[in-house]
Design an enzyme around this catalytic site. Structure first.
Site, PDB file in Angstrom:
ATOM      1  N   HIS A 196       0.850  -1.196   0.000  1.00 26.13           N
ATOM      2  CA  HIS A 196       0.000   0.000   0.000  1.00 26.13           C
ATOM      3  C   HIS A 196       0.885   1.246   0.000  1.00 26.13           C
ATOM      4  O   HIS A 196       1.819   1.373   0.811  1.00 26.13           O
ATOM      5  CB  HIS A 196      -0.932   0.009   1.214  1.00 26.13           C
ATOM      6  CG  HIS A 196      -2.041   0.998   1.061  1.00 26.13           C
ATOM      7  ND1 HIS A 196      -3.253   0.683   0.496  1.00 26.13           N
ATOM      8  CD2 HIS A 196      -2.083   2.309   1.353  1.00 26.13           C
ATOM      9  CE1 HIS A 196      -4.012   1.776   0.459  1.00 26.13           C
ATOM     10  NE2 HIS A 196      -3.333   2.769   0.974  1.00 26.13           N
ATOM     11  N   ALA A 197       0.583   2.192  -0.915  1.00 25.25           N
ATOM     12  CA  ALA A 197       1.457   3.361  -1.107  1.00 25.25           C
ATOM     13  C   ALA A 197       1.570   4.216   0.148  1.00 25.25           C
ATOM     14  O   ALA A 197       0.622   4.329   0.926  1.00 25.25           O
ATOM     15  CB  ALA A 197       0.907   4.217  -2.250  1.00 25.25           C
ATOM     16  N   HIS A 202      -0.532  11.801  -5.761  1.00 21.84           N
ATOM     17  CA  HIS A 202      -1.002  11.848  -4.376  1.00 21.84           C
ATOM     18  C   HIS A 202       0.184  11.742  -3.411  1.00 21.84           C
ATOM     19  O   HIS A 202       0.331  12.547  -2.491  1.00 21.84           O
ATOM     20  CB  HIS A 202      -1.998  10.704  -4.135  1.00 21.84           C
ATOM     21  CG  HIS A 202      -2.485  10.632  -2.729  1.00 21.84           C
ATOM     22  ND1 HIS A 202      -3.606  11.294  -2.294  1.00 21.84           N
ATOM     23  CD2 HIS A 202      -1.966  10.010  -1.650  1.00 21.84           C
ATOM     24  CE1 HIS A 202      -3.753  11.068  -0.991  1.00 21.84           C
ATOM     25  NE2 HIS A 202      -2.787  10.286  -0.576  1.00 21.84           N
ATOM     26  N   GLU A 203       1.041  10.763  -3.682  1.00 18.24           N
ATOM     27  CA  GLU A 203       2.198  10.553  -2.786  1.00 18.24           C
ATOM     28  C   GLU A 203       3.189  11.713  -2.894  1.00 18.24           C
ATOM     29  O   GLU A 203       3.746  12.163  -1.894  1.00 18.24           O
ATOM     30  CB  GLU A 203       2.898   9.236  -3.129  1.00 18.24           C
ATOM     31  CG  GLU A 203       2.033   7.997  -2.968  1.00 18.24           C
ATOM     32  CD  GLU A 203       1.346   7.910  -1.614  1.00 18.24           C
ATOM     33  OE1 GLU A 203       0.208   7.443  -1.550  1.00 18.24           O
ATOM     34  OE2 GLU A 203       1.942   8.357  -0.604  1.00 18.24           O
ATOM     35  N   HIS A 216       2.329  14.515  -0.665  1.00 15.47           N
ATOM     36  CA  HIS A 216       2.806  14.357   0.714  1.00 15.47           C
ATOM     37  C   HIS A 216       4.265  14.808   0.823  1.00 15.47           C
ATOM     38  O   HIS A 216       4.629  15.543   1.749  1.00 15.47           O
ATOM     39  CB  HIS A 216       2.710  12.890   1.151  1.00 15.47           C
ATOM     40  CG  HIS A 216       1.327  12.397   1.454  1.00 15.47           C
ATOM     41  ND1 HIS A 216       0.435  13.080   2.246  1.00 15.47           N
ATOM     42  CD2 HIS A 216       0.683  11.266   1.067  1.00 15.47           C
ATOM     43  CE1 HIS A 216      -0.694  12.398   2.338  1.00 15.47           C
ATOM     44  NE2 HIS A 216      -0.572  11.287   1.631  1.00 15.47           N
ATOM     45  N   GLU A 235      -3.656  15.116   2.663  1.00 16.13           N
ATOM     46  CA  GLU A 235      -4.171  14.195   1.635  1.00 16.13           C
ATOM     47  C   GLU A 235      -4.595  14.932   0.374  1.00 16.13           C
ATOM     48  O   GLU A 235      -4.805  14.306  -0.664  1.00 16.13           O
ATOM     49  CB  GLU A 235      -5.356  13.404   2.203  1.00 16.13           C
ATOM     50  CG  GLU A 235      -5.032  12.542   3.410  1.00 16.13           C
ATOM     51  CD  GLU A 235      -3.859  11.615   3.182  1.00 16.13           C
ATOM     52  OE1 GLU A 235      -3.143  11.310   4.155  1.00 16.13           O
ATOM     53  OE2 GLU A 235      -3.623  11.202   2.022  1.00 16.13           O
ATOM     54  N   HIS A 248      -6.538   0.409   5.723  1.00 13.74           N
ATOM     55  CA  HIS A 248      -6.492   1.418   6.779  1.00 13.74           C
ATOM     56  C   HIS A 248      -7.029   0.906   8.103  1.00 13.74           C
ATOM     57  O   HIS A 248      -6.726   1.496   9.151  1.00 13.74           O
ATOM     58  CB  HIS A 248      -7.247   2.653   6.319  1.00 13.74           C
ATOM     59  CG  HIS A 248      -6.637   3.288   5.101  1.00 13.74           C
ATOM     60  ND1 HIS A 248      -6.652   2.664   3.862  1.00 13.74           N
ATOM     61  CD2 HIS A 248      -5.977   4.434   4.910  1.00 13.74           C
ATOM     62  CE1 HIS A 248      -6.027   3.427   2.991  1.00 13.74           C
ATOM     63  NE2 HIS A 248      -5.602   4.502   3.583  1.00 13.74           N
ATOM     64  N   TYR A 304      -9.514  11.572   4.134  1.00 11.06           N
ATOM     65  CA  TYR A 304      -9.715  11.501   2.689  1.00 11.06           C
ATOM     66  C   TYR A 304     -11.058  12.112   2.301  1.00 11.06           C
ATOM     67  O   TYR A 304     -11.171  12.764   1.268  1.00 11.06           O
ATOM     68  CB  TYR A 304      -9.663  10.048   2.213  1.00 11.06           C
ATOM     69  CG  TYR A 304      -8.349   9.354   2.517  1.00 11.06           C
ATOM     70  CD1 TYR A 304      -8.270   8.366   3.492  1.00 11.06           C
ATOM     71  CD2 TYR A 304      -7.185   9.712   1.868  1.00 11.06           C
ATOM     72  CE1 TYR A 304      -7.065   7.748   3.792  1.00 11.06           C
ATOM     73  CE2 TYR A 304      -5.973   9.101   2.161  1.00 11.06           C
ATOM     74  CZ  TYR A 304      -5.923   8.122   3.124  1.00 11.06           C
ATOM     75  OH  TYR A 304      -4.724   7.509   3.432  1.00 11.06           O
TER      76      TYR A 304
HETATM   77  O1  LIG Z   1      -4.445   5.267   1.127  1.00 10.85           O
HETATM   78  C1  LIG Z   1      -4.327   6.034   0.210  1.00 10.85           C
HETATM   79  C2  LIG Z   1      -2.946   6.496  -0.246  1.00 10.85           C
HETATM   80  C3  LIG Z   1      -1.906   6.184   0.836  1.00 10.85           C
HETATM   81  C4  LIG Z   1      -1.503   7.425   1.692  1.00 10.85           C
HETATM   82  O2  LIG Z   1      -0.669   8.257   0.910  1.00 10.85           O
HETATM   83  O3  LIG Z   1      -2.649   8.181   2.057  1.00 10.85           O
HETATM   84  C5  LIG Z   1      -0.733   6.946   2.982  1.00 10.85           C
HETATM   85  C6  LIG Z   1      -1.552   5.978   3.830  1.00 10.85           C
HETATM   86  C7  LIG Z   1      -0.722   5.533   4.999  1.00 10.85           C
HETATM   87  C8  LIG Z   1      -0.748   6.235   6.216  1.00 10.85           C
HETATM   88  C9  LIG Z   1       0.033   5.812   7.300  1.00 10.85           C
HETATM   89  C10 LIG Z   1       0.844   4.675   7.169  1.00 10.85           C
HETATM   90  C11 LIG Z   1       0.882   3.986   5.938  1.00 10.85           C
HETATM   91  C12 LIG Z   1       0.104   4.419   4.856  1.00 10.85           C
HETATM   92  N1  LIG Z   1      -0.464   8.144   3.800  1.00 10.85           N
HETATM   93  C13 LIG Z   1       0.776   8.688   3.824  1.00 10.85           C
HETATM   94  O4  LIG Z   1       1.728   8.245   3.228  1.00 10.85           O
HETATM   95  C14 LIG Z   1       0.880   9.916   4.658  1.00 10.85           C
HETATM   96  C15 LIG Z   1       1.914  10.836   4.423  1.00 10.85           C
HETATM   97  C16 LIG Z   1       1.998  12.000   5.184  1.00 10.85           C
HETATM   98  C17 LIG Z   1       1.076  12.254   6.197  1.00 10.85           C
HETATM   99  C18 LIG Z   1       0.053  11.332   6.430  1.00 10.85           C
HETATM  100  C19 LIG Z   1      -0.042  10.176   5.666  1.00 10.85           C
HETATM  101  N2  LIG Z   1      -5.399   6.520  -0.479  1.00 10.85           N
HETATM  102  C20 LIG Z   1      -6.742   6.147  -0.076  1.00 10.85           C
HETATM  103  C21 LIG Z   1      -7.871   6.976  -0.741  1.00 10.85           C
HETATM  104  C22 LIG Z   1      -7.455   7.947  -1.761  1.00 10.85           C
HETATM  105  C23 LIG Z   1      -7.035   9.219  -1.534  1.00 10.85           C
HETATM  106  N3  LIG Z   1      -6.775   9.868  -2.729  1.00 10.85           N
HETATM  107  C24 LIG Z   1      -7.022   9.001  -3.755  1.00 10.85           C
HETATM  108  C25 LIG Z   1      -6.923   9.161  -5.132  1.00 10.85           C
HETATM  109  C26 LIG Z   1      -7.248   8.084  -5.939  1.00 10.85           C
HETATM  110  C27 LIG Z   1      -7.684   6.893  -5.395  1.00 10.85           C
HETATM  111  C28 LIG Z   1      -7.766   6.717  -3.983  1.00 10.85           C
HETATM  112  C29 LIG Z   1      -7.441   7.782  -3.191  1.00 10.85           C
HETATM  113  C30 LIG Z   1      -6.986   4.661  -0.439  1.00 10.85           C
HETATM  114  O5  LIG Z   1      -6.189   4.106  -1.215  1.00 10.85           O
HETATM  115  O6  LIG Z   1      -7.973   4.134   0.087  1.00 10.85           O
HETATM  116 ZN   LIG Z   2      -2.187  10.091   1.385  1.00 10.97          ZN
END
Ligand SMILES: O=C(CCC(O)(O)[C@H](Cc1ccccc1)NC(=O)c1ccccc1)N[C@@H](Cc1c[nH]c2ccccc12)C(=O)O
Ligand SMILES: [Zn+2]
Length: 582
Positions: free
Chosen positions: A310-311, A340-341, A344, A368, A470, A480
């Protein structure tokens, strides 16, 4: 205070390093090391917290920045548990994440059984591309058997210990602790208000998609309660419906805006996708990715070891080292996720000189929203043709509607899912939902808010929420939902600067330094001031509003209203018909 800052930097760097090693190479040894490092981190955090209690009169401090830092440090979080309970909590959390990231399934494949199929890329590809109703159902079911069920009992322990930690921090239950960083007393009400505003639009969109799916799969495949079966929406969790664009497109013959084919034809690689995104940021006058980013990021799934696919984007708290970890596939969906990444990482770069306690988003939704905000410009047909991913482009009504549909399949479909993921967890943590009806409560929300139903009956040994990253990874999700609302507010504000006379859905802020500067100033603040102030800097208003999102999709609402004349908007739901009474 800057001595404390150095201590916090070193503490976080050690913890993030151990976490990176486990995430990019799941072994028992690395899991052990991470457990050790995390309990050390918690112990040292608690020692600092006890130190700070001595300044307990921090409310009197003149310097607002100092007062704000002490206020943030005053909530210890999970580390407030006593050592053996905090050890148990860490073990459970790491175990849930390992189960999820290592899960694989067997599927019937032309006569024989194929095993070792993983979520990324195998099952995601099937959910995205297969139109075989039965194969989709098998894939949907077996993933939940392998990734969701084994987590159920661990999650019960997780809630028990999490609630104990909340009380130790002076909160009632774990949902209050989770909501602390939002600094918004009526946060849940604000979210419900935003949902009420967008719900009518979602329900019409749902009616349109349901009509198209009924035509494609046949009426006998569609439940008679008006819900859509969860496994035919192109995504393992039915959270984003972009992959069924071909089934629902207004003008299917027209150039498809899903540029995945073109990307593969042009030999795109993960690296090239990241470079493309980096260029969009720098053309706005934002900060380029530094050396360590290019050297240390993991942007392809390794073939020789297990990783958390998971990204995610990583800050190593030394103001130099920032990384992405992602199992990138060359397609449109992952091009959006790359942005998206990168959003961050850009936030990390912008606030890296803030004190450690302020190295966060103005609120978690801001963090996000940044990458998705820029992706709104990248996804326009005009921009895609500018970067050679769309050929013989000419703006016309049909192309506009296809583009609107593509964007709604990603953004509008997501809204109820973004809400229910935490509405369900808040209810569990606060005791509003009973522990022996967790799965029924999950499907109540899936039916009520999303109008999505399970393709097979469920029971309480299933744990379907656990099959979404999550939940086992303990990552809050309402961020989100907030992001999908505010990214359109930000887009409107930057478009008013960059392209004031262009309709919002066609605006591309690419290359506009003034827009870039407006964004950079907000990002550089991190969480050093309360988020409504930063929201006001960005948009002129202190509040979240769904109006820009609704405005962005104006052309689509008209089209959908015409198309669903003979459809009943909405659905009725009786969760009993989907739950085995065990
Ligand atoms: O989960 C993610 C992307 C991963 C993340 O970049 O949000 C990542 C999640 C994470 C958090 C904590 C530990 C491990 C993974 N969050 C971060 O990398 C992050 C970076 C800085 C601050 C807070 C979180 N997206 C969600 C929903 C989503 C948001 N934007 C989108 C665009 C297109 C499709 C889906 C999504 C999903 O896939 O359900
Ligand atoms: Zn994110």
């Amino acid at each position: 205070m800057n001595k404390l800052n150095d201590v916090l930097e070193k503490l976080n760097t050690a913890q993030v390093n151990a976490s990176w090693i486990f995430n990019t190479n799941i072994t028992n040894y690395n899991e052990e090391q991470l457990l050790k490092e995390t309990s050390k981190y918690n112990k040292e955090q608690k020692a600092i917290w006890q130190e700070i209690q001595k300044f307990s009169n921090y409310k009197q401090y003149q310097d607002p920045a100092l007062r704000r830092q002490l206020e943030k440090l005053s909530v210890l979080g999970i580390a407030a548990l006593d050592s053996n309970e905090s050890q148990k909590f860490i073990n459970i959390s790491t175990e849930m994440e390992r189960i999820y990231s290592s899960a694989s399934v067997c599927l019937p494949r032309n006569g024989s059984l194929k095993c070792g199929l993983e979520l990324e890329p195998d099952l995601s590809n099937i959910m995205a591309t297969s139109r075989d109703y039965n194969l989709l159902r098998e894939t949907w079911l077996r993933w939940r058997d392998s990734a969701g069920r084994p987590i159920r009992n661990l999650y019960l322990e997780y809630i028990r210990l999490g609630n104990k930690a909340a009380i130790k921090n002076g909160f009632k239950t774990l949902d209050d602790l989770w909501l602390f960083p939002w600094e918004t007393p009526d946060f849940k009400q604000q979210i419900e208000q935003l949902w009420q505003e967008v719900m009518p639009y979602y329900q019409k969109f749902h009616a349109y998609v349901r009509m198209k799916l009924r035509k494609f799969y046949g009426a006998e495949r569609m439940p008679n309660d008006g819900t859509i079966p969860a496994h035919i929406l192109g995504n393992m969790w039915a959270q984003s419906w972009t992959n069924i664009f071909d089934v629902v497109a207004p003008y299917p013959g027209k150039k498809s805006l899903d540029v995945s084919e073109t990307m593969r034809a042009q030999n795109y690689t993960a690296l090239r996708m990241v470079q493309l995104s980096d260029k969009f940021f720098t053309d706005l006058g934002l900060i380029p990715m530094p050396g360590p980013f290019w050297r240390e990021s993991m942007i392809n799934k390794p073939t020789d070891r297990k990783v958390v696919c998971h990204a995610s984007a990583w800050d190593f708290y030394n103001r130099k080292d920032f990384r992405i970890k992602m199992c990138t596939n060359v397609n449109m969906e992952d091009l959006i996720t790359v942005h998206h990444e990168m959003g961050h990482i850009q936030y990390y770069l912008q606030y890296k000189n803030q004190p450690v306690t302020f190295r966060e988003g103005a609120n978690p939704g801001f963090h996000e929203a940044i990458g998705d905000l820029l992706a709104l410009s990248v996804s326009t047909p005009k921009h895609l043709s500018k970067i050679n991913l769309l050929s013989d482009y000419e703006e016309d009504h049909e192309l506009t509607l296809n583009h609107q549909m593509q964007m709604a399949l990603q953004k509008v479909s997501f809204l109820p899912f973004g809400y229910l993921m935490d509405a369900w967890r808040w209810d569990l943590f606060s005791g509003k939902a009973s522990k022996n009806e967790m799965n029924r409560h999950w499907w109540m929300y899936r039916l009520k808010l999303q109008g999505v139903s399970p393709p097979v009956k469920r029971n309480e040994t299933d744990f379907d929420a656990g099959a979404k990253f999550h939940v086992p990874a303990s990552v809050e999700y309402i961020r989100y939902f907030v992001s999908f609302i505010i990214q359109f507010q930000f887009h409107k504000s930057l478009c008013d600067i960059a392209q004031p006379n262009v309709p919002l859905h066609q605006c591309d802020i690419d290359g506009n330094q003034e827009a870039g500067q407006r964004l950079a100033k907000a990002l550089a603040l991190g969480s050093s001031q309360e988020w409504p102030k930063t929201m006001e800097m960005m948009t002129g208003s202190r509040n979240m509003s769904a109006k820009p999102l609704i405005e962005y999709f104006n052309p689509l609402w008209k089209y959908i209203d015409e198309q669903i004349k003979n459809e009943n908007v909405g659905w009725n739901f009786n969760v009993n018909q989907y739950m085995e009474n065990n």
